[in-house]
Design a protein around this motif. Structure first.
Motif, PDB file in Angstrom:
ATOM      1  N   SER A 211       0.821  -1.223   0.000  1.00 41.13           N
ATOM      2  CA  SER A 211       0.000   0.000   0.000  1.00 41.13           C
ATOM      3  C   SER A 211       0.851   1.268   0.000  1.00 41.13           C
ATOM      4  O   SER A 211       0.327   2.369  -0.067  1.00 41.13           O
ATOM      5  N   VAL A 212       2.179   1.097   0.101  1.00 40.14           N
ATOM      6  CA  VAL A 212       3.065   2.274   0.163  1.00 40.14           C
ATOM      7  C   VAL A 212       3.638   2.535  -1.229  1.00 40.14           C
ATOM      8  O   VAL A 212       4.420   1.738  -1.744  1.00 40.14           O
ATOM      9  N   PRO A 213       3.280   3.665  -1.856  1.00 40.96           N
ATOM     10  CA  PRO A 213       3.776   3.927  -3.210  1.00 40.96           C
ATOM     11  C   PRO A 213       5.298   3.854  -3.336  1.00 40.96           C
ATOM     12  O   PRO A 213       5.809   3.390  -4.351  1.00 40.96           O
ATOM     13  N   LEU A 214       6.037   4.286  -2.310  1.00 44.82           N
ATOM     14  CA  LEU A 214       7.504   4.204  -2.412  1.00 44.82           C
ATOM     15  C   LEU A 214       8.013   2.771  -2.207  1.00 44.82           C
ATOM     16  O   LEU A 214       9.209   2.519  -2.290  1.00 44.82           O
ATOM     17  N   GLY A 215       7.132   1.850  -1.895  1.00 47.71           N
ATOM     18  CA  GLY A 215       7.468   0.425  -1.952  1.00 47.71           C
ATOM     19  C   GLY A 215       8.128  -0.172  -0.725  1.00 47.71           C
ATOM     20  O   GLY A 215       8.541  -1.330  -0.751  1.00 47.71           O
ATOM     21  N   GLU A 216       8.266   0.595   0.352  1.00 50.17           N
ATOM     22  CA  GLU A 216       8.897   0.041   1.559  1.00 50.17           C
ATOM     23  C   GLU A 216       8.092   0.442   2.772  1.00 50.17           C
ATOM     24  O   GLU A 216       7.462   1.505   2.779  1.00 50.17           O
ATOM     25  N   LEU A 217       8.170  -0.407   3.818  1.00 50.36           N
ATOM     26  CA  LEU A 217       7.573  -0.004   5.091  1.00 50.36           C
ATOM     27  C   LEU A 217       8.363   1.181   5.641  1.00 50.36           C
ATOM     28  O   LEU A 217       9.558   1.343   5.344  1.00 50.36           O
ATOM     29  N   ILE A 218       7.701   1.990   6.458  1.00 53.67           N
ATOM     30  CA  ILE A 218       8.355   3.163   7.025  1.00 53.67           C
ATOM     31  C   ILE A 218       9.280   2.700   8.157  1.00 53.67           C
ATOM     32  O   ILE A 218       8.888   1.857   8.973  1.00 53.67           O
ATOM     33  N   THR A 219      10.475   3.251   8.239  1.00 55.12           N
ATOM     34  CA  THR A 219      11.380   2.871   9.332  1.00 55.12           C
ATOM     35  C   THR A 219      11.165   3.801  10.534  1.00 55.12           C
ATOM     36  O   THR A 219      10.786   4.971  10.370  1.00 55.12           O
ATOM     37  N   PRO A 220      11.435   3.301  11.747  1.00 57.20           N
ATOM     38  CA  PRO A 220      11.388   4.188  12.910  1.00 57.20           C
ATOM     39  C   PRO A 220      12.326   5.381  12.763  1.00 57.20           C
ATOM     40  O   PRO A 220      12.037   6.474  13.243  1.00 57.20           O
ATOM     41  N   GLU A 221      13.446   5.198  12.037  1.00 61.92           N
ATOM     42  CA  GLU A 221      14.409   6.301  11.845  1.00 61.92           C
ATOM     43  C   GLU A 221      13.753   7.447  11.060  1.00 61.92           C
ATOM     44  O   GLU A 221      13.983   8.623  11.358  1.00 61.92           O
ATOM     45  N   ALA A 222      12.930   7.091  10.075  1.00 60.89           N
ATOM     46  CA  ALA A 222      12.275   8.134   9.261  1.00 60.89           C
ATOM     47  C   ALA A 222      11.330   8.962  10.122  1.00 60.89           C
ATOM     48  O   ALA A 222      11.217  10.183   9.951  1.00 60.89           O
ATOM     49  N   ILE A 223      10.662   8.306  11.059  1.00 64.38           N
ATOM     50  CA  ILE A 223       9.756   9.031  11.962  1.00 64.38           C
ATOM     51  C   ILE A 223      10.592   9.897  12.915  1.00 64.38           C
ATOM     52  O   ILE A 223      10.283  11.068  13.142  1.00 64.38           O
ATOM     53  N   ALA A 224      11.651   9.298  13.464  1.00 63.68           N
ATOM     54  CA  ALA A 224      12.497  10.034  14.416  1.00 63.68           C
ATOM     55  C   ALA A 224      13.095  11.286  13.758  1.00 63.68           C
ATOM     56  O   ALA A 224      13.158  12.349  14.381  1.00 63.68           O
ATOM     57  N   ASN A 225      13.527  11.169  12.493  1.00 62.56           N
ATOM     58  CA  ASN A 225      14.089  12.341  11.795  1.00 62.56           C
ATOM     59  C   ASN A 225      13.092  13.494  11.809  1.00 62.56           C
ATOM     60  O   ASN A 225      13.455  14.652  12.032  1.00 62.56           O
ATOM     61  N   CYS A 226      11.829  13.166  11.577  1.00 66.95           N
ATOM     62  CA  CYS A 226      10.801  14.204  11.514  1.00 66.95           C
ATOM     63  C   CYS A 226      10.518  14.768  12.910  1.00 66.95           C
ATOM     64  O   CYS A 226      10.320  15.976  13.066  1.00 66.95           O
ATOM     65  N   VAL A 227      10.534  13.902  13.922  1.00 69.90           N
ATOM     66  CA  VAL A 227      10.314  14.376  15.304  1.00 69.90           C
ATOM     67  C   VAL A 227      11.420  15.372  15.671  1.00 69.90           C
ATOM     68  O   VAL A 227      11.155  16.445  16.220  1.00 69.90           O
ATOM     69  N   LEU A 228      12.666  15.029  15.352  1.00 65.64           N
ATOM     70  CA  LEU A 228      13.774  15.916  15.708  1.00 65.64           C
ATOM     71  C   LEU A 228      13.666  17.250  14.964  1.00 65.64           C
ATOM     72  O   LEU A 228      13.887  18.312  15.536  1.00 65.64           O
ATOM     73  N   TYR A 229      13.327  17.179  13.695  1.00 64.13           N
ATOM     74  CA  TYR A 229      13.175  18.406  12.904  1.00 64.13           C
ATOM     75  C   TYR A 229      12.100  19.314  13.516  1.00 64.13           C
ATOM     76  O   TYR A 229      12.323  20.511  13.735  1.00 64.13           O
ATOM     77  N   LEU A 230      10.934  18.725  13.820  1.00 62.75           N
ATOM     78  CA  LEU A 230       9.830  19.534  14.377  1.00 62.75           C
ATOM     79  C   LEU A 230      10.181  20.094  15.759  1.00 62.75           C
ATOM     80  O   LEU A 230       9.640  21.110  16.179  1.00 62.75           O
ATOM     81  N   SER A 231      11.070  19.404  16.470  1.00 59.12           N
ATOM     82  CA  SER A 231      11.502  19.875  17.794  1.00 59.12           C
ATOM     83  C   SER A 231      12.448  21.056  17.690  1.00 59.12           C
ATOM     84  O   SER A 231      12.591  21.825  18.635  1.00 59.12           O
ATOM     85  N   SER A 232      13.120  21.152  16.571  1.00 59.82           N
ATOM     86  CA  SER A 232      14.224  22.119  16.456  1.00 59.82           C
ATOM     87  C   SER A 232      13.725  23.473  15.962  1.00 59.82           C
ATOM     88  O   SER A 232      12.607  23.597  15.453  1.00 59.82           O
ATOM     89  N   ASP A 233      14.607  24.450  16.053  1.00 56.81           N
ATOM     90  CA  ASP A 233      14.261  25.797  15.588  1.00 56.81           C
ATOM     91  C   ASP A 233      14.181  25.862  14.057  1.00 56.81           C
ATOM     92  O   ASP A 233      13.699  26.850  13.507  1.00 56.81           O
ATOM     93  N   LEU A 234      14.669  24.820  13.373  1.00 56.37           N
ATOM     94  CA  LEU A 234      14.508  24.791  11.911  1.00 56.37           C
ATOM     95  C   LEU A 234      13.025  24.826  11.547  1.00 56.37           C
ATOM     96  O   LEU A 234      12.646  25.279  10.483  1.00 56.37           O
ATOM     97  N   ALA A 235      12.186  24.321  12.460  1.00 53.47           N
ATOM     98  CA  ALA A 235      10.734  24.270  12.197  1.00 53.47           C
ATOM     99  C   ALA A 235      10.004  25.375  12.958  1.00 53.47           C
ATOM    100  O   ALA A 235       8.828  25.238  13.274  1.00 53.47           O
ATOM    101  N   LYS A 236      10.689  26.483  13.203  1.00 55.11           N
ATOM    102  CA  LYS A 236      10.116  27.487  14.129  1.00 55.11           C
ATOM    103  C   LYS A 236       8.838  28.143  13.618  1.00 55.11           C
ATOM    104  O   LYS A 236       8.106  28.738  14.402  1.00 55.11           O
ATOM    105  N   MET A 237       8.549  28.053  12.307  1.00 58.93           N
ATOM    106  CA  MET A 237       7.292  28.610  11.806  1.00 58.93           C
ATOM    107  C   MET A 237       6.257  27.514  11.524  1.00 58.93           C
ATOM    108  O   MET A 237       5.243  27.767  10.876  1.00 58.93           O
ATOM    109  N   MET A 238       6.508  26.321  12.028  1.00 61.41           N
ATOM    110  CA  MET A 238       5.520  25.240  11.820  1.00 61.41           C
ATOM    111  C   MET A 238       4.708  25.026  13.084  1.00 61.41           C
ATOM    112  O   MET A 238       5.256  24.694  14.136  1.00 61.41           O
ATOM    113  N   THR A 239       3.411  25.217  12.982  1.00 65.36           N
ATOM    114  CA  THR A 239       2.519  24.813  14.071  1.00 65.36           C
ATOM    115  C   THR A 239       1.151  24.475  13.498  1.00 65.36           C
ATOM    116  O   THR A 239       0.744  25.038  12.474  1.00 65.36           O
TER     117      THR A 239
END
Ligand SMILES: NC(=O)c1ccc[n+]([C@@H]2O[C@H](COP(=O)([O-])OP(=O)(O)OC[C@H]3O[C@@H](n4cnc5c(N)ncnc54)[C@H](O)[C@@H]3O)[C@@H](O)[C@H]2O)c1
Length: 251
Positions: A211-239
């Motif tokens: 069911s995943v168009p990119l053809g692979e299951l999502i890894t926990p690392e991919a989720i963690a990367n996004c969590v860290l990004y959203l935690s950081s000031d790089l995402a300071k205009m995201m809410t």
């Protein structure tokens, strides 16, 4: 990402995604309070990072347990900058007429009410600091439901609504609140969505991976990367954002 002076609370920290989120924060120098019912996966990390990691056994459906865990984090580290609500439980696909009230309430309690409890306990510290980032792990199944995951999808939908409600409420305090929708991810939980009597391995490959168009299951690392990004000031205009990390499953 400048995460070394931050303090993060991670729930579901002993699980497939949670543990990788904890590891990545530790690698970036963040001080971490890791909360879970089951601490087995976290003991080794505790020996590796004795000063940086606080491990707390707690039940997120219990009001007092949540209050105590957040208080202990603030007392230990002096501040709370990030709250990542990763804990959750699956639902074995079940026809609606066979779902018990007890099962419905348990799924709601862990997947949505716990997010209310942790947010309520943490926000006063963030308000005092005039900054903070809350990240709630929901699910792409809210946009693309599968038959029989009625309670699970409803619980994650509530979490997305709470994310947006808190994003607008807390914006004046510079507290950002975002959600991540993982697609089918390669953790123990994936097998738990299988209907009783069906083959788990077959469902994983035939239903989920395909069911995943990119053809692979999502890894926990991919989720963690996004969590860290959203935690950081790089995402300071995201809410109030809901970010799909799903290999295109939500399209
Ligand atoms: N795995 C997937 O395919 C998938 C897909 C979409 C969304 N998600 C979501 O991602 C998040 C992480 O899932 P995962 O795959 O790492 O699952 P997992 O089962 O590996 O980890 C979940 C963790 O939450 C903890 N937990 C459950 N109830 C708790 C409670 N009452 N108190 C404290 N801790 C509790 C468990 O002990 C476990 O360690 C969940 O919110 C899940 O709903 C997962």
């Amino acid at each position: 990402m400048n995460l070394e002076n931050k303090v993060a609370i991670i729930t579901g920290a002993g699980g497939g995604m949670g543990k990788v989120v904890v590891e990545q924060f530790l690698t970036h120098g963040t001080k971490v309070a890791a909360i879970d019912l089951d601490l087995d996966g976290l003991n080794e990390l505790k020996t590796q990072y004795p000063q940086q990691l606080l491990v707390i056994q707690g039940d997120l459906t219990d009001e007092q347990s949540v209050e105590d865990a957040v208080k202990k984090t603030a007392e230990t580290f002096g501040q709370i900058d990030v709250l990542a609500n990763v804990a959750g439980i699956a639902q074995a696909a079940t026809d609606i007429e066979k779902v018990s009230l007890k099962d419905w309430e348990r799924i709601m309690a862990i997947n949505s009410t716990a997010v209310f409890l942790t947010s309520r306990a943490t926000v006063p510290y963030m308000k005092q600091q005039k900054s903070g980032s809350i990240i709630n792990i929901a699910s792409v199944s809210v946009d693309r439901p599968r038959p029989g995951l009625n309670a699970y999808v409803a619980s994650k939908g509530a979490t997305i609504s709470l994310t947006k409600a808190l994003a607008i409420e807390l914006a004046p305090y510079n507290i950002r609140v975002n959600a991540i929708n993982p697609g089918p991810a390669d953790t123990k939980m994936l097998g738990e969505f299988t209907a009783s009597g069906s083959d788990e391995g077959d469902t994983k490959e035939r239903v989920f991976r395909k069911s995943v168009p990119l053809g692979e299951l999502i890894t926990p690392e991919a989720i963690a990367n996004c969590v860290l990004y959203l935690s950081s000031d790089l995402a300071k205009m995201m809410t109030g954002s809901v970010v799909n990390v799903d290999g295109g499953r939500g399209i």
